[in-house]
Design a protein around this motif. Structure first.
Motif, PDB file in Angstrom:
ATOM      1  N   TYR A   1       0.846  -1.227   0.039  1.00 10.65           N
ATOM      2  CA  TYR A   1       0.098   0.124   0.005  1.00 10.65           C
ATOM      3  C   TYR A   1       0.750   1.187  -0.270  1.00 10.65           C
ATOM      4  N   PRO A   2       1.767   1.354  -0.971  1.00 13.80           N
ATOM      5  CA  PRO A   2       2.714   2.613  -1.076  1.00 13.80           C
ATOM      6  C   PRO A   2       1.832   4.019  -0.792  1.00 13.80           C
ATOM      7  N   LEU A   3       0.688   4.000  -1.256  1.00 12.75           N
ATOM      8  CA  LEU A   3       0.069   5.429  -0.990  1.00 12.75           C
ATOM      9  C   LEU A   3      -0.110   5.751   0.266  1.00 12.75           C
ATOM     10  N   LEU A   4      -0.154   4.699   1.157  1.00 17.83           N
ATOM     11  CA  LEU A   4      -0.453   5.088   2.731  1.00 17.83           C
ATOM     12  C   LEU A   4       0.807   5.478   3.215  1.00 17.83           C
ATOM     13  N   ALA A   5       1.937   4.513   2.986  1.00 15.92           N
ATOM     14  CA  ALA A   5       3.312   5.069   3.332  1.00 15.92           C
ATOM     15  C   ALA A   5       3.718   6.513   2.952  1.00 15.92           C
ATOM     16  N   GLN A   6       3.558   6.497   1.733  1.00 20.25           N
ATOM     17  CA  GLN A   6       4.063   7.816   1.330  1.00 20.25           C
ATOM     18  C   GLN A   6       3.285   9.028   1.835  1.00 20.25           C
ATOM     19  N   SER A   7       1.926   8.694   2.010  1.00 17.14           N
ATOM     20  CA  SER A   7       1.039  10.069   2.518  1.00 17.14           C
ATOM     21  C   SER A   7       1.529  10.468   4.101  1.00 17.14           C
ATOM     22  N   LEU A   8       2.169   9.480   4.613  1.00 13.86           N
ATOM     23  CA  LEU A   8       2.847   9.685   5.802  1.00 13.86           C
ATOM     24  C   LEU A   8       4.179  10.216   5.781  1.00 13.86           C
ATOM     25  N   TRP A   9       5.079   9.337   5.117  1.00 16.20           N
ATOM     26  CA  TRP A   9       6.294  10.243   5.011  1.00 16.20           C
ATOM     27  C   TRP A   9       6.607  11.223   4.295  1.00 16.20           C
ATOM     28  N   LYS A  10       5.604  11.725   3.422  1.00 14.35           N
ATOM     29  CA  LYS A  10       5.832  12.971   2.707  1.00 14.35           C
ATOM     30  C   LYS A  10       5.177  14.129   3.654  1.00 14.35           C
TER      31      LYS A  10
ATOM     32  N   PRO B   1      -5.911  19.995   5.841  1.00  8.15           N
ATOM     33  CA  PRO B   1      -4.293  20.018   5.679  1.00  8.15           C
ATOM     34  C   PRO B   1      -3.871  18.568   5.609  1.00  8.15           C
ATOM     35  N   GLY B   2      -4.356  17.584   6.047  1.00  8.86           N
ATOM     36  CA  GLY B   2      -3.528  16.115   6.355  1.00  8.86           C
ATOM     37  C   GLY B   2      -3.379  15.620   5.091  1.00  8.86           C
ATOM     38  N   ASP B   3      -2.332  14.777   4.863  1.00 12.70           N
ATOM     39  CA  ASP B   3      -1.975  13.911   3.700  1.00 12.70           C
ATOM     40  C   ASP B   3      -2.731  12.597   3.929  1.00 12.70           C
ATOM     41  N   TRP B   4      -2.410  12.262   5.062  1.00  4.60           N
ATOM     42  CA  TRP B   4      -2.945  10.684   5.396  1.00  4.60           C
ATOM     43  C   TRP B   4      -4.440  10.490   5.196  1.00  4.60           C
ATOM     44  N   PRO B   5      -5.311  11.583   5.658  1.00  2.00           N
ATOM     45  CA  PRO B   5      -6.752  11.325   5.461  1.00  2.00           C
ATOM     46  C   PRO B   5      -7.221  11.355   3.794  1.00  2.00           C
ATOM     47  N   VAL B   6      -6.179  11.819   3.095  1.00  2.00           N
ATOM     48  CA  VAL B   6      -6.443  11.824   1.330  1.00  2.00           C
ATOM     49  C   VAL B   6      -6.178  10.417   1.113  1.00  2.00           C
TER      50      VAL B   6
ATOM     51  N   PHE C   1       3.242  21.607   3.431  1.00  2.00           N
ATOM     52  CA  PHE C   1       1.856  21.143   3.259  1.00  2.00           C
ATOM     53  C   PHE C   1       1.663  21.323   1.723  1.00  2.00           C
ATOM     54  N   ALA C   2       0.375  20.453   1.302  1.00  2.00           N
ATOM     55  CA  ALA C   2       0.257  20.228  -0.242  1.00  2.00           C
ATOM     56  C   ALA C   2      -0.066  21.324  -0.829  1.00  2.00           C
TER      57      ALA C   2
END
Ligand code: FAD
Length: 336
Positions: free
Chosen positions: A89-98, A166-171, A243-244
């Motif tokens: 699930y790279p999208l989950l890991a990346q949303s956190l480390w970015k 603002p959050g990345d993980w919720p996306v 932030f994004a």
């Protein structure tokens, strides 16, 4: 100096009970990376802090069952580095480390990340009464609408608020159809992430579908092969610790070049984590090309309502989604 009572809860029920006894003036505290900031800015003024960082079992990460489970107290860094998450699930890991910085990710929890408040400068810098903000002081007005709105939302905007979620993980969680587990005085319940985040409408201060005193205990995600072809693509003013401006979480089920099912969500452009349903529908059953991905991405911005300085987010957002779709489709987006 304002006195603040501090309670360290040992169990979820102890925490919920302590909240009820504080009569609405309490806040739960996990990593503290957002809450302490807001207290220093005078936006949050609790008289009681209930520490839930060390609740037993709250940091459990379980990828073995028929669904993924993340305890609300799991650290962002720990989830981002879980090998099976990075691989499947790279999208989950990346949303956190970015997100944020390594120091912050070592303190902050995935539950706290869900509940962080907007970074809208008028929300954060107006506590002394300089700028009106309906999110901070309901009914006071919105200085961002008609103000400096470069970083503000273009989707889900109302006449009362255009602050970005603002959050990345919720996306990433939105793209993956996550469910949020909650416990309150009335017992336990789960809510889909789509229902958890509220549109601002005329009540922008109500951001989450939570009753007072409810505690987030965990997050579940149904397992899907689409996780393997996934990415979290984040565009920002500088490449780290920001932030994004626009982001896209994409996961694809493919049959050769044909999209069987697409999961797409947007960040940085909307007042809540934004499901890109139009994009998903247009991709389904299609042979994937960049042109098709861009057309599908643009469809999710049809209802955009930009201000004077953030129109660029419509094109930037669509291109971010299209690039993310092509990256995800390659299925080689893994960090070893
Ligand atoms: C400089 C900086 C840069 C950042 N950059 C990014 C970024 O790029 N992307 C991004 O996504 N985030 C970013 N963040 C935000 C960061 O990810 C959050 O601060 C963090 O995830 C919050 O987690 P926490 O455990 O520290 O929450 P806390 O600060 O402890 O709590 C946050 C809120 O959630 C409530 N809460 C916490 N846990 C629970 C629970 N289990 N149940 C009920 N209520 C709870 C608290 O009462 C509080 O209101 C940044 C933060 C900083 C300071």
């Amino acid at each position: 100096m304002r006195p603040v009572r501090y309670i360290r809860a040992r169990t979820v029920l102890e925490a919920v009970d302590a909240f009820a006894q504080a009569r609405g003036n309490a806040r739960y505290i996990a990593g503290g990376t957002t809450l302490y900031d807001l207290m220093k800015l005078g936006i949050e003024r609790p008289t009681c802090l209930i520490d839930i960082a060390t609740l037993e079992g709250a940091d459990r990460i379980d990828t073995e069952g028929d669904r993924l489970f993340f305890g609300a107290g799991a650290l962002m860094a720990d989830v981002a580095e879980t090998r099976s998450i990075v691989r499947d699930y790279p999208l989950l890991a990346q949303s956190l480390w970015k997100a944020a910085s390594q120091q912050l990710r070592n303190m902050a929890t995935v539950g706290g990340n869900l509940l962080q408040r907007t970074r809208c400068p008028y929300f954060r810098n107006g506590a002394a009464g300089v700028y009106p903000c309906n999110k901070r002081d309901p009914g006071s007005g919105c200085a961002a609408i008609g103000g400096l709105d470069r970083s503000q939302a273009v989707l889900g905007v109302s006449d009362a608020c255009n602050a970005v979620s603002p959050g990345d993980w919720p996306v990433a969680l939105t793209a993956m159809n996550a469910r949020i587990e909650l416990v309150g005085l009335d017992g336990a319940r789960t809510v889909s992430i789509d229902d958890f985040y509220q549109l601002p409408g005329s009540t922008p201060h109500i951001e989450f579908a939570m009753a007072p005193g409810e505690i987030v205990t965990g997050i579940t995600i149904p397992k899907t092969d689409a996780g393997r072809r996934s990415t979290y693509h984040k565009i920002r003013d500088r490449e780290s610790y920001a932030f994004a401006l626009a982001s896209a979480a994409v996961a694809l089920s493919m049959d050769g070049d044909e999209v069987r099912q697409a999961h797409v969500a947007l960040g940085g452009v909307a007042t809540r984590p934004w499901r890109a349903s139009e994009t998903e529908a247009l991709l389904q059953g299609q042979t994937l090309t960049y042109e098709r991905a861009l057309d599908a991405a643009r469809a999710s911005f049809n209802g955009a309502r930009p201000g004077a300085h953030n129109k660029f987010k419509i094109e930037l957002g669509a291109r971010t989604v299209a690039d993310a779709i092509m990256i995800a489709a390659r299925g080689t987006n893994h960090v070893a």
